[in-house]
Every structure is written in structure tokens, then in C-alpha cells.
Design a protein around this motif. Sequence first.
Motif, PDB file in Angstrom:
ATOM      1  N   ASN A   5      47.609  35.162  43.215  1.00  0.00           N
ATOM      2  CA  ASN A   5      46.628  36.211  42.930  1.00  0.00           C
ATOM      3  C   ASN A   5      45.321  35.550  42.505  1.00  0.00           C
ATOM      4  O   ASN A   5      45.329  34.622  41.696  1.00  0.00           O
ATOM      5  CB  ASN A   5      47.149  37.138  41.824  1.00  0.00           C
ATOM      6  N   THR A   7      41.529  37.228  41.740  1.00  0.00           N
ATOM      7  CA  THR A   7      40.744  38.457  41.774  1.00  0.00           C
ATOM      8  C   THR A   7      39.635  38.437  40.732  1.00  0.00           C
ATOM      9  O   THR A   7      39.714  37.748  39.706  1.00  0.00           O
ATOM     10  CB  THR A   7      41.624  39.699  41.517  1.00  0.00           C
ATOM     11  N   GLN A   9      37.889  40.867  38.052  1.00  0.00           N
ATOM     12  CA  GLN A   9      38.182  42.078  37.295  1.00  0.00           C
ATOM     13  C   GLN A   9      36.988  42.429  36.416  1.00  0.00           C
ATOM     14  O   GLN A   9      36.454  41.572  35.713  1.00  0.00           O
ATOM     15  CB  GLN A   9      39.434  41.883  36.427  1.00  0.00           C
ATOM     16  N   HIS A  11      35.288  44.498  33.271  1.00  0.00           N
ATOM     17  CA  HIS A  11      35.707  45.023  31.975  1.00  0.00           C
ATOM     18  C   HIS A  11      35.703  46.545  31.996  1.00  0.00           C
ATOM     19  O   HIS A  11      34.720  47.188  32.403  1.00  0.00           O
ATOM     20  CB  HIS A  11      34.763  44.503  30.884  1.00  0.00           C
ATOM     21  N   ASN A  13      36.980  48.417  33.986  1.00  0.00           N
ATOM     22  CA  ASN A  13      36.821  48.891  35.379  1.00  0.00           C
ATOM     23  C   ASN A  13      35.430  49.453  35.651  1.00  0.00           C
ATOM     24  O   ASN A  13      35.263  50.290  36.549  1.00  0.00           O
ATOM     25  CB  ASN A  13      37.881  49.944  35.719  1.00  0.00           C
ATOM     26  N   GLY A  25      33.313  40.808  32.720  1.00  0.00           N
ATOM     27  CA  GLY A  25      34.581  40.828  33.436  1.00  0.00           C
ATOM     28  C   GLY A  25      35.302  39.512  33.294  1.00  0.00           C
ATOM     29  O   GLY A  25      35.036  38.715  32.375  1.00  0.00           O
ATOM     30  N   SER A  26      36.224  39.263  34.213  1.00  0.00           N
ATOM     31  CA  SER A  26      36.998  38.021  34.165  1.00  0.00           C
ATOM     32  C   SER A  26      37.504  37.686  35.570  1.00  0.00           C
ATOM     33  O   SER A  26      37.614  38.561  36.440  1.00  0.00           O
ATOM     34  CB  SER A  26      38.179  38.151  33.195  1.00  0.00           C
ATOM     35  N   LEU A  28      40.791  36.244  37.427  1.00  0.00           N
ATOM     36  CA  LEU A  28      42.232  36.040  37.227  1.00  0.00           C
ATOM     37  C   LEU A  28      42.761  35.133  38.342  1.00  0.00           C
ATOM     38  O   LEU A  28      42.592  35.436  39.531  1.00  0.00           O
ATOM     39  CB  LEU A  28      42.970  37.379  37.242  1.00  0.00           C
ATOM     40  N   VAL A 101      43.058  33.327  32.847  1.00  0.00           N
ATOM     41  CA  VAL A 101      41.951  34.271  32.885  1.00  0.00           C
ATOM     42  C   VAL A 101      40.690  33.578  32.390  1.00  0.00           C
ATOM     43  O   VAL A 101      40.691  32.948  31.317  1.00  0.00           O
ATOM     44  CB  VAL A 101      42.244  35.520  32.021  1.00  0.00           C
ATOM     45  N   ALA A 143      33.884  40.285  44.643  1.00  0.00           N
ATOM     46  CA  ALA A 143      33.879  41.718  44.374  1.00  0.00           C
ATOM     47  C   ALA A 143      32.437  42.192  44.332  1.00  0.00           C
ATOM     48  O   ALA A 143      31.577  41.537  43.732  1.00  0.00           O
ATOM     49  CB  ALA A 143      34.598  42.037  43.066  1.00  0.00           C
TER      50      ALA A 143
END
Length: 408
Positions: A5, A7, A9, A11, A13, A25-26, A28, A101, A143
Motif C-alpha cells: 500500500n 497512498t 491521505q 487529514h 479527509n 496529511g500523511s 502511508l 506513516v 493525489a
Amino acid sequence: MGVKNFTVQFHDNKVIYSPGQPVNGSILIELEEPMSMKAVKIKFSGKAQVSWTETRSTGKTTYTVRYSSREQYFKEEVSVYGEGSVGSFANSEELPAGQTVFPFQFILPPTLPSSFEGAHGHVRYLIHASIDRPWHFDPKTKAAFTVLDTYDLNLETDARISPTAEDSKTICCWCCSSNPITAMVRADRTGYVPGEFITVNATAENGSTRKLKLTRASVVQKVRFMAVAPHKKTRTWRKSMADIEGPAVTRRQTIQWNNERIQIPALPPSELRNCNIMIIEHYLEFRIVLPRMSKDLCVKVPIKLGTVPLQGITPYSQLPPTMPPPGGEIPLQPTTTAPPAQPPPYQSRLYTYHPLNPFAVPPPSYMAVAGGEVAIKDDDDNDHMMGGQSFAPQYTYYDWSQSAFTYN
């Protein structure tokens, strides 16, 4: 390749931001086994890009010309693991199995154009992450997120003006011309926000002896894409984003549209301010569909789509429609049937929403752009990209089912 994984992410959403806000965010990374690597890097980018191709012929030779232009609003890369990083990961060369993370924060510049995905160009904001592995293909992920420039209609001097347009034409039959066919359209004002209704008044006068198939009102989006290489050139794209149809017009007949309504879907703000290579225009178009072999009669008036609605507009409930409003095609947020005795007001910089106020403007929400997701593959994406293959910008949307401005 051992990466289970990988991705980006956000914070809480949160994927919609205003210029000047921090993006939190972060990253992962989940590995099936330990992995040697040089670094983990995160890149923040915001850019506008225009591109299209045209085919040219010179004698027997056919070739393709690519027109393009680009604006870079920001681009910053940081290392969070291994080479170039600081702290406990500075000298690391192997990431252990399991989940790791890496948090991040990036503050957006104070002036930016709104996100936009168009036929020949886009304004796009991305977070990229990559695992730098020497002598291997680098796993990547990305993203996209939405940036919304605040477009306050209350600051536009012409937003309350009711625009009108009129035109006429004749139909030729052999050597004779018909009496004029005339179209007139008027919108109740110029400034709107997505979710609002345009109140349309129009006249279609058929002076000919032919039956005219139908009449139609549409919300049209027009975009001008401006290239600078290999030389300056502009390409224009237009599309009807919402429409309603009226009856046919028989010969020697005049029909009236009285306070018909057309709802504005989730669309980007007009103008695309702070972008110099694309311009977005919106207008209300009224069309009389003419018989075959004749070009339709079309009149249009400009409208402006903003993110902050006009104050003190006339409640919709005072303008009952003669045709039913469209329903069901736009998902609405759930509402409660019994509000609390003292519901909290919604505060904004310019107005206050209170559910017990019969003239209240509903609170803003967000909705994915009409038309849905598009592919966002970049030139530097490889086959090991693990995320961010499609994206739909979200725009301010006002749910008028929560306000006394709607019909009951």
C-alpha cells in the motif's frame, strides 16, 4: 515489488482548500518485507497546462502540430526518509516491513486559480510521493485536491442586472423568404452560484408558415484555451451543462416562457481568475430549433457563476414556475425533518444563515463537477503508479431544498 500500500491521505479527509490555507496529511507506506531505498520524497505542485494537436498538410506530407502553454504556481519537493531528510530517518537506508506513516504540511500561496479540468487544459493541484530505489523502478503515488478561489458576487457591480437579448432571422424556401422568426430571452439577474435557479422569461415568435420543432434554454460553459508555442493560438470549447425544453411553435404563432426555471449544476467559477492561459465564460442560451437545412435561431445572455451568493435576492417562492423543476439528478445532502428549537446560525464573511429565517441563504456545501471524474495521467507517471488515476474537482454548491427560497 513488496509494496502492499502506498497512498496519500488528507487529514480529516479534507480535499478542498482556499488559497493561503495549509494542506495537512500523511504518506502511508505498507511493505510486505523490508525494502532498501535511497529516499522517500514528497512533491507539492500546482500548475495550469494547455495542450492540443492539429494536423497539417504540405503537398503529400502530413504532419502534426502540438500547441501548448503552461503556468507553474508552485513546486516544492522534500525528502522525509533517507537522503536529504532530517531527524531520525536522515541516515536510514532500509524501511522495515509493515506500515510507516510520514506526516506533511504545505501552505498554499495566497493567490491561486480554482481547480479546473477541461477538454484541452487544466488547473491541477497534486501531492506526489515516490520511493527512490537505485537500479529499480521507483514506486509512485499521487493525489489531487481542489483549490477554490473565492468569487464574491456581491463585489460585482453588474451581478444584479437582468440581461436581455433578442434576434431574428428568416427561412428561405426556393426564391422566397419567410416572415421573420424572432427570439427574445431575459434572465432575472447576471450573478448566480451553483445550485441556484435561473428564472427564464422568453418569447418565440414564428412569422413563417413552417412549424418550428421546439424551444430550449441551456446553461452553456465556454472555455478559451490559449497556447503560446510554437506560436500564439486559441482554441474554443463550448458545451451545454443543463437545459430545459419548451413546446414547438406552430406557424404564425407566438409562445411565451414565463418564469421557467433551470438549475445550475456544480460548475467552476466564471473567468478562472489568476490563470492567464484559460478563460471560462458562462451564459444562458435560448434556442428555437428550426426545420432541417436551416440553422437554429439562438440568442444568449452572459451570466457569472461565483462562490458567494448575492444578498437580498428575491425568494424563489415568489416566482411560481409554469414547468416542473428538474428533480433527482443532483444528490442532496441529508436534512432533518425537525430542526432544534434554537439551531445554530451559519456564519460567513458576508451573510448569516439561520434555518428559522424564511429568507435565509442555505449553507454552502461542495459537489463534484458536472460530468464527473477525468483521467489525470501525467507525462512522468510510470507503470508503478499506485494512486491518483482520476479526479473530479469539487465546487461550491448551495442546496436550496434547505431554504424557504424553494417551492413547496
